[in-house]
Design a protein around this motif. Structure first.
Motif, mmCIF file in Angstrom:
data_model
loop_
_atom_site.group_PDB
_atom_site.id
_atom_site.type_symbol
_atom_site.label_atom_id
_atom_site.label_comp_id
_atom_site.label_asym_id
_atom_site.label_seq_id
_atom_site.Cartn_x
_atom_site.Cartn_y
_atom_site.Cartn_z
ATOM 1 N N ALA A 77 1.486 9.376 -3.973
ATOM 2 C CA ALA A 77 0.330 8.722 -3.532
ATOM 3 C C ALA A 77 -0.448 9.053 -5.413
ATOM 4 C CB ALA A 77 -0.646 9.123 -2.732
ATOM 5 N N HIS A 78 -0.901 10.262 -5.464
ATOM 6 C CA HIS A 78 -1.734 11.034 -6.923
ATOM 7 C C HIS A 78 -0.682 11.140 -8.105
ATOM 8 C CE1 HIS A 78 -4.550 13.013 -3.548
ATOM 9 N NE2 HIS A 78 -4.158 11.605 -3.613
ATOM 10 N N LYS A 118 -6.439 4.657 -7.936
ATOM 11 C CA LYS A 118 -5.517 5.373 -8.178
ATOM 12 C C LYS A 118 -5.490 5.603 -9.627
ATOM 13 C CE LYS A 118 -3.827 7.266 -4.633
ATOM 14 N NZ LYS A 118 -5.201 6.676 -3.317
ATOM 15 N N TYR A 136 -9.849 17.217 0.430
ATOM 16 C CA TYR A 136 -9.649 16.254 1.763
ATOM 17 C C TYR A 136 -10.401 16.815 3.036
ATOM 18 C CZ TYR A 136 -7.017 12.982 -0.462
ATOM 19 O OH TYR A 136 -6.342 11.886 -1.645
ATOM 20 N N SER A 164 0.646 -1.269 -0.166
ATOM 21 C CA SER A 164 -0.127 0.071 -0.153
ATOM 22 C C SER A 164 1.073 1.347 0.134
ATOM 23 C CB SER A 164 -0.993 -0.143 1.350
ATOM 24 O OG SER A 164 -0.497 0.359 2.600
ATOM 25 N N GLY A 165 0.135 2.415 0.012
ATOM 26 C CA GLY A 165 1.308 3.907 -0.359
ATOM 27 C C GLY A 165 0.778 4.449 1.079
ATOM 28 N N THR A 166 0.587 4.016 1.619
ATOM 29 C CA THR A 166 0.629 3.604 3.375
ATOM 30 C C THR A 166 2.096 3.274 4.079
ATOM 31 O OG1 THR A 166 -2.104 3.562 3.814
ATOM 32 C CG2 THR A 166 -0.804 3.590 5.702
ATOM 33 N N ASP A 226 5.353 12.307 -0.763
ATOM 34 C CA ASP A 226 4.256 11.221 -1.118
ATOM 35 C C ASP A 226 3.611 11.620 -2.811
ATOM 36 O OD1 ASP A 226 1.069 10.865 -0.799
ATOM 37 O OD2 ASP A 226 0.972 11.176 0.932
ATOM 38 N N SER A 228 -4.243 16.223 2.916
ATOM 39 C CA SER A 228 -3.884 14.768 2.122
ATOM 40 C C SER A 228 -4.903 13.534 3.063
ATOM 41 C CB SER A 228 -2.513 14.870 2.548
ATOM 42 O OG SER A 228 -2.098 13.981 2.029
ATOM 43 N N SER A 232 1.299 4.944 -4.441
ATOM 44 C CA SER A 232 -0.151 3.984 -3.565
ATOM 45 C C SER A 232 -0.254 3.674 -5.514
ATOM 46 C CB SER A 232 -0.934 4.678 -3.142
ATOM 47 O OG SER A 232 -2.071 4.274 -3.119
#
Ligand SMILES: Cc1ncc(COP(=O)(O)O)c(C=O)c1O
Length: 360
Positions: free
Chosen positions: A157-158, A184, A310, A58-60, A155, A83, A179
Motif C-alpha cells: 500500500a505504501h 498514497k 500506527y 481499494s487497497g483493502t 501489502d 500497519s 493502495s
C-alpha cells in the motif's frame, strides 16, 4: 500562517482535464466505453514488470481478494501488527487467524528471523508490509515461503514505485497489493490493484476479475453467469484515468520524496529515524520522539501537521491477544510521521527540520 499538510496529492491541469473528459464521456463504470481501467492495469503491469494485474476499488479490496485465492479457513497468516487495520481485516475476512510478528527496529518492516519461530502446520501465507515504502527483506521472506511451500502476499500500500534490488515492488511476491488512496504515492479518489506473478497468472486474473464484480463470469453481450460469490470491488473510470496521469509522473514524484528524505535523514538531529535508502518510495517519513504529545502540539502550533502510523493492530479491542510484541509496542508510543510529499517547498522542509530539532 499556512499549515504544512502531512499528506497532499500532487495534481495539475492534466488530472483536471482527464477527469472532465471522463465526466463528459458519460462512461463512468469499469470497462465502459473508454476502458481506462484496462489501460491502467496494462500500464501498471508494464511499470512494475509483473505477469498480470487486476485493478480494484481499494487497497483493502486488493488484500481481501488476493487472500481469497487460498483456502484460509481456520488457517494462519503471519503479518506485522504495525500497519493499517486493513492488513489484518483481510485475513479475518477470509476466515483465517492473523499471527502478528514483531518488526526490525531499524526499518519497521517485518523481521524475517522472528517469522521462522511462528511458522506452524496451520500457516498458509506470509503478508509483509513495506512500511512507509521501505522494501522488506524479500530475499529472506521469499526463502521462508519457499521452504514452507506457502505463498508470499505483499501489502505494498505504501510502496508504489519502490523497488527491491533494482526490481520494482510488484514483481516479487505471488500477489502484491497496492493502495491508491488519496494520500498514497499514486493518488486516486480510491483505488487499489493486485499485481500477480507466476505460471498460473492468467487463471488467477480470471477468478479475480469475476470476484471483483459480484462473481459475474462468461459475459457475452447481456448474457452472463454467476458460479460463486463475489464483491462490488471494481475500479471506476475516474480513478483509472487519474491513475494513468499519476503513473506517468510517479517516478518523478518519488524522486522528490527521496530528496526530502535524504535531507531529513542528514539534518534531523535524532538518533532514531527512518533510514535513507534509494529504493524506498517514502510514502511516510517517521521519527521517534520521547514526549510525543508535547512534541506534536509544538509542531501543530507552528503550523506543521504530523501523524501517528500506527497504533498497533494487536492492541485494538477486536484483535487483543496476549502475545507481546516488544519492539512494536515501544515504537508505537514514540513514532511520529512528518510531512513528506512532492508539494513541499525547500523553505517548508527547512522549517520542519528546524522545528523538529528545536522541540525534540
Ligand atoms: C499498509 C496499508 N495496508 C492497506 C491499506 C488499505 O488501503 P485502502 O485505504 O486503499 O483500502 C492501507 C491504507 O491506508 C495501508 O496503509
Amino acid at each position: 500562517m499556512t499549515k504544512i499538510k502531512l499528506f497532499d496529492p500532487s495534481i495539475n491541469k492534466l488530472e483536471e482535464k482527464s477527469i472532465v473528459n471522463v465526466l463528459k464521456s458519460h462512461f463512468w463504470a469499469s470497462g465502459a466505453g473508454t476502458n481506462y481501467v484496462q489501460k491502467f492495469e496494462k500500464q501498471f503491469q508494464k511499470f512494475v514488470n509483473s505477469d498480470n494485474t487486476v485493478a480494484v476499488n481499494s487497497g483493502t479490496a486488493a488484500l481481501h481478494l488476493a487472500l481469497s485465492l487460498f483456502n484460509l479457513s481456520n488457517k494462519e497468516v503471519i503479518l506485522p501488527s504495525l500497519s493499517f487495520v486493513s492488513t489484518a481485516h483481510a485475513v479475518i475476512l477470509n476466515q483465517a487467524k492473523p499471527v502478528f510478528v514483531d518488526v526490525d527496529p531499524s526499518t519497521l518492516c517485518i523481521d524475517p528471523e522472528k517469522i521462522k519461530s511462528l511458522i506452524s502446520k496451520k500457516t498458509e501465507a506470509i503478508l509483509p508490509v513495506h512500511f512507509g515504502g521501505f522494501p522488506c527483506n524479500l530475499d529472506a521472506i521469499s526463502k521462508i515461503c519457499i521452504d514452507n511451500n506457502i505463498p508470499l502476499v505483499e501489502d505494498a500500500a505504501h510502496a508504489a514505485g519502490a523497488s527491491y534490488k533494482n526490481n520494482k515492488i510488484g514483481t516479487h511476491g505471488k500477489f502484491v497489493c497496492f493502495s491508491f488512496h488519496p494520500v498514497k504515492n499514486l493518488s486516486m479518489p480510491s483505488g487499489g490493484l493486485i499485481s500477480i506473478n507466476g505460471t498460473n497468472h492468467k487463471n488467477f486474473k480470471k477468478i479475480l476479475n469475476s470476484r471483483r464484480w459480484c462473481g459475474i463470469t462468461n459475459r457475452i453481450g447481456s448474457e452472463y453467469d454467476v458460479k460463486e460469490l463475489g464483491w462490488n470491488y471494481y475500479m471506476n473510470e475516474f480513478s483509472a484515468v487519474l491513475g494513468l496521469v499519476q503513473l506517468d509522473k510517479l517516478d518523478k514524484m518519488n524522486k522528490k520524496r527521496k530528496l526530502i528524505a535524504k535531507k531529513y535523514f542528514t539534518k534531523i538531529n535524532l538518533e532514531e529515524k527512518m533510514p535513507f535508502n534509494t529504493e524506498c518510495s517514502y510514502h511516510l517519513y517517521w521519527i521517534l520522539v520521547k514526549n510525543r504529545t508535547k512534541f506534536r502540539k509544538n509542531l501543530h502550533d507552528v503550523g506543521i501537521e504530523t501523524g501517528i502510523h500506527y497504533k498497533p493492530i494487536h492492541l485494538m479491542s477486536m484483535y487483543k491477544n496476549n502475545r507481546k510484541l516488544p519492539i512494536t509496542e515501544k515504537i508505537s508510543k514514540q513514532i511520529v510521521s512528518i510531512p513528506i510529499h512532492p508539494n513541499l517547498t525547500n523553505s517548508q522542509t527547512n522549517k520542519i527540520i528546524n522545528a523538529i530539532n528545536k522541540y525534540s
